[in-house]
Design a protein around this motif. Structure first.
Motif, mmCIF file in Angstrom:
data_model
loop_
_atom_site.group_PDB
_atom_site.id
_atom_site.type_symbol
_atom_site.label_atom_id
_atom_site.label_comp_id
_atom_site.label_asym_id
_atom_site.label_seq_id
_atom_site.Cartn_x
_atom_site.Cartn_y
_atom_site.Cartn_z
ATOM 1 N N TYR A 178 10.524 5.047 -5.350
ATOM 2 C CA TYR A 178 10.343 5.865 -4.159
ATOM 3 C C TYR A 178 11.684 6.068 -3.450
ATOM 4 O O TYR A 178 12.474 5.132 -3.313
ATOM 5 C CB TYR A 178 9.354 5.183 -3.217
ATOM 6 C CG TYR A 178 8.932 6.023 -2.045
ATOM 7 C CD1 TYR A 178 9.283 5.672 -0.744
ATOM 8 C CD2 TYR A 178 8.177 7.185 -2.230
ATOM 9 C CE1 TYR A 178 8.879 6.438 0.340
ATOM 10 C CE2 TYR A 178 7.775 7.958 -1.149
ATOM 11 C CZ TYR A 178 8.133 7.581 0.130
ATOM 12 O OH TYR A 178 7.742 8.334 1.196
ATOM 13 N N ALA A 227 -1.295 7.506 -9.615
ATOM 14 C CA ALA A 227 -0.604 6.292 -9.179
ATOM 15 C C ALA A 227 -1.629 5.158 -9.092
ATOM 16 O O ALA A 227 -2.680 5.304 -8.477
ATOM 17 C CB ALA A 227 0.055 6.517 -7.817
ATOM 18 N N TYR A 257 0.732 13.140 -9.949
ATOM 19 C CA TYR A 257 1.330 11.844 -9.611
ATOM 20 C C TYR A 257 0.557 11.136 -8.506
ATOM 21 O O TYR A 257 0.423 9.907 -8.531
ATOM 22 C CB TYR A 257 2.794 12.033 -9.228
ATOM 23 C CG TYR A 257 3.642 12.527 -10.373
ATOM 24 C CD1 TYR A 257 3.814 11.741 -11.510
ATOM 25 C CD2 TYR A 257 4.242 13.778 -10.347
ATOM 26 C CE1 TYR A 257 4.567 12.190 -12.588
ATOM 27 C CE2 TYR A 257 5.007 14.233 -11.408
ATOM 28 C CZ TYR A 257 5.152 13.441 -12.531
ATOM 29 O OH TYR A 257 5.892 13.878 -13.595
ATOM 30 N N ALA A 258 0.053 11.886 -7.554
ATOM 31 C CA ALA A 258 -0.750 11.262 -6.500
ATOM 32 C C ALA A 258 -2.065 10.732 -7.067
ATOM 33 O O ALA A 258 -2.524 9.642 -6.711
ATOM 34 C CB ALA A 258 -1.021 12.264 -5.382
ATOM 35 N N TYR A 282 1.570 0.006 -6.100
ATOM 36 C CA TYR A 282 2.885 0.104 -5.483
ATOM 37 C C TYR A 282 3.433 -1.310 -5.324
ATOM 38 O O TYR A 282 2.687 -2.248 -5.018
ATOM 39 C CB TYR A 282 2.806 0.806 -4.125
ATOM 40 C CG TYR A 282 2.042 2.113 -4.171
ATOM 41 C CD1 TYR A 282 0.663 2.143 -3.982
ATOM 42 C CD2 TYR A 282 2.709 3.302 -4.428
ATOM 43 C CE1 TYR A 282 -0.039 3.336 -4.051
ATOM 44 C CE2 TYR A 282 2.003 4.508 -4.507
ATOM 45 C CZ TYR A 282 0.630 4.508 -4.320
ATOM 46 O OH TYR A 282 -0.059 5.699 -4.420
ATOM 47 N N LEU A 322 5.085 13.147 -4.809
ATOM 48 C CA LEU A 322 3.865 12.368 -5.036
ATOM 49 C C LEU A 322 2.660 13.196 -4.622
ATOM 50 O O LEU A 322 1.939 12.875 -3.671
ATOM 51 C CB LEU A 322 3.924 11.060 -4.249
ATOM 52 C CG LEU A 322 4.962 10.055 -4.744
ATOM 53 C CD1 LEU A 322 5.024 8.853 -3.823
ATOM 54 C CD2 LEU A 322 4.647 9.623 -6.164
ATOM 55 N N SER A 374 0.845 -1.194 0.000
ATOM 56 C CA SER A 374 0.000 0.000 0.000
ATOM 57 C C SER A 374 0.878 1.240 0.000
ATOM 58 O O SER A 374 2.079 1.175 0.293
ATOM 59 C CB SER A 374 -0.903 0.010 1.236
ATOM 60 O OG SER A 374 -0.121 0.199 2.404
ATOM 61 N N ARG A 375 0.264 2.369 -0.295
ATOM 62 C CA ARG A 375 1.029 3.620 -0.277
ATOM 63 C C ARG A 375 1.565 3.905 1.117
ATOM 64 O O ARG A 375 2.673 4.421 1.272
ATOM 65 C CB ARG A 375 0.159 4.771 -0.767
ATOM 66 C CG ARG A 375 0.877 6.110 -0.655
ATOM 67 C CD ARG A 375 0.246 7.205 -1.442
ATOM 68 N NE ARG A 375 0.978 8.455 -1.282
ATOM 69 C CZ ARG A 375 0.817 9.525 -2.032
ATOM 70 N NH1 ARG A 375 -0.059 9.515 -3.008
ATOM 71 N NH2 ARG A 375 1.533 10.626 -1.813
ATOM 72 N N ILE A 411 6.574 2.652 -7.914
ATOM 73 C CA ILE A 411 5.269 3.312 -8.005
ATOM 74 C C ILE A 411 4.824 3.238 -9.456
ATOM 75 O O ILE A 411 5.549 3.673 -10.357
ATOM 76 C CB ILE A 411 5.350 4.784 -7.551
ATOM 77 C CG1 ILE A 411 5.954 4.856 -6.145
ATOM 78 C CG2 ILE A 411 3.976 5.445 -7.596
ATOM 79 C CD1 ILE A 411 6.423 6.246 -5.760
ATOM 80 N N ASN A 453 7.937 11.295 0.589
ATOM 81 C CA ASN A 453 6.920 11.572 -0.440
ATOM 82 C C ASN A 453 7.545 12.009 -1.765
ATOM 83 O O ASN A 453 6.917 12.706 -2.564
ATOM 84 C CB ASN A 453 5.913 12.622 0.043
ATOM 85 C CG ASN A 453 4.552 12.465 -0.619
ATOM 86 O OD1 ASN A 453 4.102 11.349 -0.881
ATOM 87 N ND2 ASN A 453 3.886 13.568 -0.896
ATOM 88 N N LEU A 471 5.022 2.438 1.777
ATOM 89 C CA LEU A 471 6.150 2.782 0.907
ATOM 90 C C LEU A 471 7.428 3.036 1.696
ATOM 91 O O LEU A 471 7.407 3.715 2.735
ATOM 92 C CB LEU A 471 5.827 4.039 0.092
ATOM 93 C CG LEU A 471 4.997 3.860 -1.189
ATOM 94 C CD1 LEU A 471 4.677 5.217 -1.784
ATOM 95 C CD2 LEU A 471 5.731 2.987 -2.209
ATOM 96 N N ASP A 517 10.971 1.111 -3.235
ATOM 97 C CA ASP A 517 9.706 0.570 -3.750
ATOM 98 C C ASP A 517 9.337 1.238 -5.076
ATOM 99 O O ASP A 517 9.720 2.387 -5.329
ATOM 100 C CB ASP A 517 8.585 0.782 -2.738
ATOM 101 C CG ASP A 517 8.752 -0.073 -1.496
ATOM 102 O OD1 ASP A 517 8.146 0.251 -0.464
ATOM 103 O OD2 ASP A 517 9.502 -1.078 -1.566
#
Length: 333
Positions: free
Chosen positions: A297, A326, A322-323, A329, A318, A275-276, A285, A301, A279, A283
């Motif tokens: 990553y 995404a 980008y947020a 992950y 992010l 999960s985000r 994305i 952030n 992160l 990792d």
């Protein structure tokens, strides 16, 4: 014309003249363009256009990689086929020689064998031995022939697939010119928005990279990605002079001893889903429902990625686009 009528005609005519003159001035005067688009608007336009281009690049990477692998498999099968076929040919040649001798000898060969054997029992033993040898040769030939048929069938299937993939590869390569033209347009838009630096802030590395230092394979991969900041984006490249998105992440994780394919969607399949909130540096994305883009990553952030042609490997927060875009992950290794 009576004076009153002249005055009435002038009163009607003058407004018409003035209206025409005003219209002429409006038409011939300077045309005021709409306000120039903001850098944010242009960035959104660039990103939208690039989102339609990058899946084609990823598709080319996938097809070209499969084509190369299958061509190597076909060549390997061909190498295995040649000695097997030689064995079959030699065995068939031996059988042909035996058959020719039997044909030439005819029935007298059996009588000659009987006369020379000394007894019917010895003859029976000789014939039994000959029959066993013949059956052994037949089984050997059948076994090798079956292997030849299997390899030939596998190669025929591969050859058909190679023909299909070669066509796809050629079709995608033919679109390269169109892609390059579109990318050139994107670059001109980017230069209009941000100038020659190609970045909204003019900084490829606005904060420490990695933002969070960690050990282990992920930390090593993040440090490698950070060390490549400033390298140009190059379509379908994996260094050392430039990188595309999946080429960058592949090389970063290779530094940590983890092998990834040069394809964003494949890297997604090769990584453990997280999960985000989980992160950590290293990792991956992924972006888009079709997984056409990937970044790595680096903590706080921030990620490092190879955005698109005309740009460079850079850091990005992010947030915003980008947020919102995404789509997953992953953690390799």
């Amino acid at each position: 014309m009576p004076p009153n009528r002249v005055r009435r005609a002038l009163r009607a005519f003058v407004p018409a003249i003035l209206a025409g003159a005003t219209a002429a001035l409006v038409l011939s005067g300077p045309a005021f363009a709409d306000p120039a688009p903001s850098p944010g608007d242009l960035e959104a336009q660039i990103q939208q256009q690039w989102d339609t281009l990058e899946p084609t690049i990823e598709q080319y990477n996938a097809v070209h990689g499969q084509l190369t692998a299958n061509q190597a498999k076909a060549a390997s099968l061909q190498d295995q086929l040649q000695p097997l076929q030689l064995q079959v040919d030699m065995a068939m040649s031996n059988i042909g020689t035996i058959a020719a001798n039997v044909y030439k000898g005819g029935r007298s060969s059996t009588v000659n064998a009987l006369l020379s054997s000394g007894s019917p029992t010895a003859l029976a033993d000789q014939l039994t031995l000959l029959d066993m040898v013949a059956r052994a040769q037949h089984e050997q030939i059948s076994s090798v022939a079956s292997m030849v048929d299997k390899y030939a069938a596998d190669k025929a299937t591969l050859d058909a697939l190679i023909v299909q993939q070669a066509k796809q590869d050629a079709d995608l390569a033919a679109r390269k010119k169109k892609i390059e033209d579109q990318i050139s347009q994107l670059q001109r838009l980017r230069l209009q928005a941000y100038g020659a630096s190609g970045g909204a802030t003019g900084a490829l590395k606005p904060v420490a990279c990695p933002f969070e230092y960690t050990g282990g394979p992920g930390g090593t991969a993040a440090q490698k990605a950070c060390s490549l900041i400033g390298k140009p984006y190059i379509w379908a490249a994996a260094g050392p002079n430039g990188y595309d998105c999946s080429g960058l992440t592949m090389v970063a994780w290779a530094a940590a001893g983890v092998k990834l394919d040069h394809l964003a969607s494949a890297q997604r399949a090769e990584s453990k889903r997280i999960s985000r909130a989980d992160l950590r540096p290293g990792d991956l994305i992924f972006f888009g429902s079709d997984t056409h883009h990937v970044g790595i990553y680096v903590g706080g952030n921030w990620m490092v990625h190879a955005p698109n042609t005309g740009d460079h490997v850079r850091m990005a927060q992010l947030t915003g686009y980008y947020a919102a875009n995404a789509s997953g992950y992953g953690r390799p290794g």
